[in-house]
Design a protein around this motif. Sequence first.
Motif, PDB file in Angstrom:
ATOM      1  N   THR A 277       5.559  -2.789 -12.656  1.00 39.82           N
ATOM      2  CA  THR A 277       5.662  -3.805 -11.601  1.00 39.82           C
ATOM      3  C   THR A 277       5.848  -3.192 -10.215  1.00 39.82           C
ATOM      4  O   THR A 277       5.996  -3.927  -9.235  1.00 39.82           O
TER       5      THR A 277
ATOM      6  N   HIS B 145       4.364 -21.130  -8.901  1.00 38.35           N
ATOM      7  CA  HIS B 145       4.687 -20.109  -9.901  1.00 38.35           C
ATOM      8  C   HIS B 145       3.434 -19.469 -10.514  1.00 38.35           C
ATOM      9  O   HIS B 145       3.465 -18.976 -11.639  1.00 38.35           O
ATOM     10  N   LYS B 146       2.350 -19.478  -9.746  1.00 34.66           N
ATOM     11  CA  LYS B 146       1.127 -18.829 -10.197  1.00 34.66           C
ATOM     12  C   LYS B 146       1.116 -17.382  -9.714  1.00 34.66           C
ATOM     13  O   LYS B 146       1.252 -17.115  -8.527  1.00 34.66           O
ATOM     14  N   ARG B 147       0.956 -16.458 -10.632  1.00 28.62           N
ATOM     15  CA  ARG B 147       0.980 -15.030 -10.314  1.00 28.62           C
ATOM     16  C   ARG B 147      -0.293 -14.630  -9.579  1.00 28.62           C
ATOM     17  O   ARG B 147      -1.392 -15.008  -9.953  1.00 28.62           O
ATOM     18  N   TYR B 148      -0.142 -13.843  -8.507  1.00 27.90           N
ATOM     19  CA  TYR B 148      -1.328 -13.363  -7.786  1.00 27.90           C
ATOM     20  C   TYR B 148      -1.186 -11.940  -7.262  1.00 27.90           C
ATOM     21  O   TYR B 148      -2.163 -11.319  -6.872  1.00 27.90           O
TER      22      TYR B 148
ATOM     23  N   THR C 229      -7.244 -15.182  -8.883  1.00 27.04           N
ATOM     24  CA  THR C 229      -6.471 -14.180  -9.626  1.00 27.04           C
ATOM     25  C   THR C 229      -7.310 -13.479 -10.697  1.00 27.04           C
ATOM     26  O   THR C 229      -6.755 -12.829 -11.570  1.00 27.04           O
TER      27      THR C 229
ATOM     28  N   SER D 124       4.601  -6.420  -7.939  1.00 27.36           N
ATOM     29  CA  SER D 124       5.447  -7.581  -7.647  1.00 27.36           C
ATOM     30  C   SER D 124       6.912  -7.250  -7.403  1.00 27.36           C
ATOM     31  O   SER D 124       7.658  -8.080  -6.882  1.00 27.36           O
TER      32      SER D 124
ATOM     33  N   ILE E 155      -1.543  -8.404 -15.486  1.00 32.75           N
ATOM     34  CA  ILE E 155      -0.673  -9.452 -16.024  1.00 32.75           C
ATOM     35  C   ILE E 155       0.101  -8.979 -17.250  1.00 32.75           C
ATOM     36  O   ILE E 155       1.265  -9.336 -17.443  1.00 32.75           O
TER      37      ILE E 155
ATOM     38  N   LYS F 296       4.153 -11.788  -5.675  1.00 24.20           N
ATOM     39  CA  LYS F 296       4.607 -12.089  -7.039  1.00 24.20           C
ATOM     40  C   LYS F 296       3.987 -13.388  -7.513  1.00 24.20           C
ATOM     41  O   LYS F 296       2.993 -13.384  -8.230  1.00 24.20           O
ATOM     42  N   THR F 297       4.552 -14.503  -7.112  1.00 23.93           N
ATOM     43  CA  THR F 297       4.022 -15.814  -7.486  1.00 23.93           C
ATOM     44  C   THR F 297       4.050 -16.738  -6.278  1.00 23.93           C
ATOM     45  O   THR F 297       4.820 -16.516  -5.337  1.00 23.93           O
TER      46      THR F 297
END
Length: 348
Positions: free
Chosen positions: A155, A213-216, A141, A220, A150, A208-209
Motif C-alpha cells: 500500500t 468508498h470506491k477505490r481509485y 479504475t 493509498s 486491488i 485511497k477511496t
Amino acid sequence: MKRPEFGSLPFNKQSTTPTNTDSQANKKNEQETVTDKPLYTGRYLIKLIDGQDCRVVRKVLESKLGFKVACSDDFKDIAITEFGIENSDALIYKDLGIALIDGEEQQIKRIQSATTNFIIEPEKIVYLPGDIQGVPDISSTWGLRATKVIHSNFTGKGVKVAVLDTGLDLQHPDFTGRQIHAESFVPNEAVEDLHGHGTHCIGTACGKTDINHKRYGIASDSVIYAGKVLSNQGSGAQSWILNAITWAVKNGCKVISMSLGSKVFPGQSYDLAYERVAQYALSKGCIIVAAAGNDSIRSQNVFAPVGSPADCPSILAVAAIDPDFNVADFSNRSINPTGKIAIAAPGV
C-alpha cells in the motif's frame, strides 16, 4: 533576479534561438520548427562540463559581470524559491553542477568568451500534457485491476511520494487524515490547486477511496509530498522543477512523479540539467517518473518524440495504454536515440 517570463509569442529563431546548444541538430530542428507555445523564460542555465568545479562559474559571474551569486548551500533547511533568490543575479546548484542566471544577451556572450568549461542554454518553460479525450463507458479504475493493485498487500505505507504539478486541493475530502507536506515553487501562488490537474495526479498516485468508498488510488497509505511547480494556468519554469526535485529528495522521498514537460524536437538530445538532478536523486535512493507526453496522433501517423524531462536516461519515461492494452493514440514515441520509453501504463 527577474522572474521568468511566460509570454504569448511562439518560438521564433530571431528572438529565442538557443545559445550554445548541445548539438547542431538541436539548433537546426528548433529553428525550423514553430510551436504555438513559448519555449523559454528569458533566463539561462549554465551547465558545467563533467568534472568542473562550480567555483569556476562563480568566479566568472562575480569578476566579469559583477553578479551577486547565491548558492544552493544557502538553502540547507528551506526550499529554494523565487522569493529566496530575488536579490541575486545567479543561483548555483552546487550538487548539480548547474547555475541559473539572469543576464542580457551581451552578458551571456561575455560569459561564453570567458571559458569553455560549460555550456549555456535557455531555461525552458514547462507545461501540462496536452488535453486528451476520455473513453466513454470505461471505469476510471480499470487501471487498478490491470495492475492488480486491488489485491496487492503493498500500500506504500510509510513511503514518501512527491507529485510535482499544479498543487493539491488541501480541502478535498478524499485526503482527510492523510499525512501531507506541501510547498509552492510558483511565485505569488499558494500550493492550493486551482487548476485540478495536480489533485487528479496525486489522487491517482496516492489516493485511497472517494466519498462513495470506491477505490481509485495506488499507494493509498503513502506519505504525500505535493510540490506546486506549475501555475494555476498550467505552466512553469524549468528551475522550479529543479528546486522541487531537490526539495523532495532532501525530505527523503523515494518516488517523484511528474506529468508535465517541454516539447522535444526530432534529433534533439536530453537536457543536461534534468539528467544531473535525476542522477542526484538516484544517488539518494529516489527514482523520478515522468510522462512521455501526449503530443502524438498515432491514428494519423503523427508521432512525437518523448518529451523533456522524460527523455533523460536517468528518468523513467511512462507511455499510456488504453483498456485493450493498446498504446494510446496521443502517447509519444521513442524517436530520438536518448528518448526511450521505459514502461507503458494505464492512461486512458
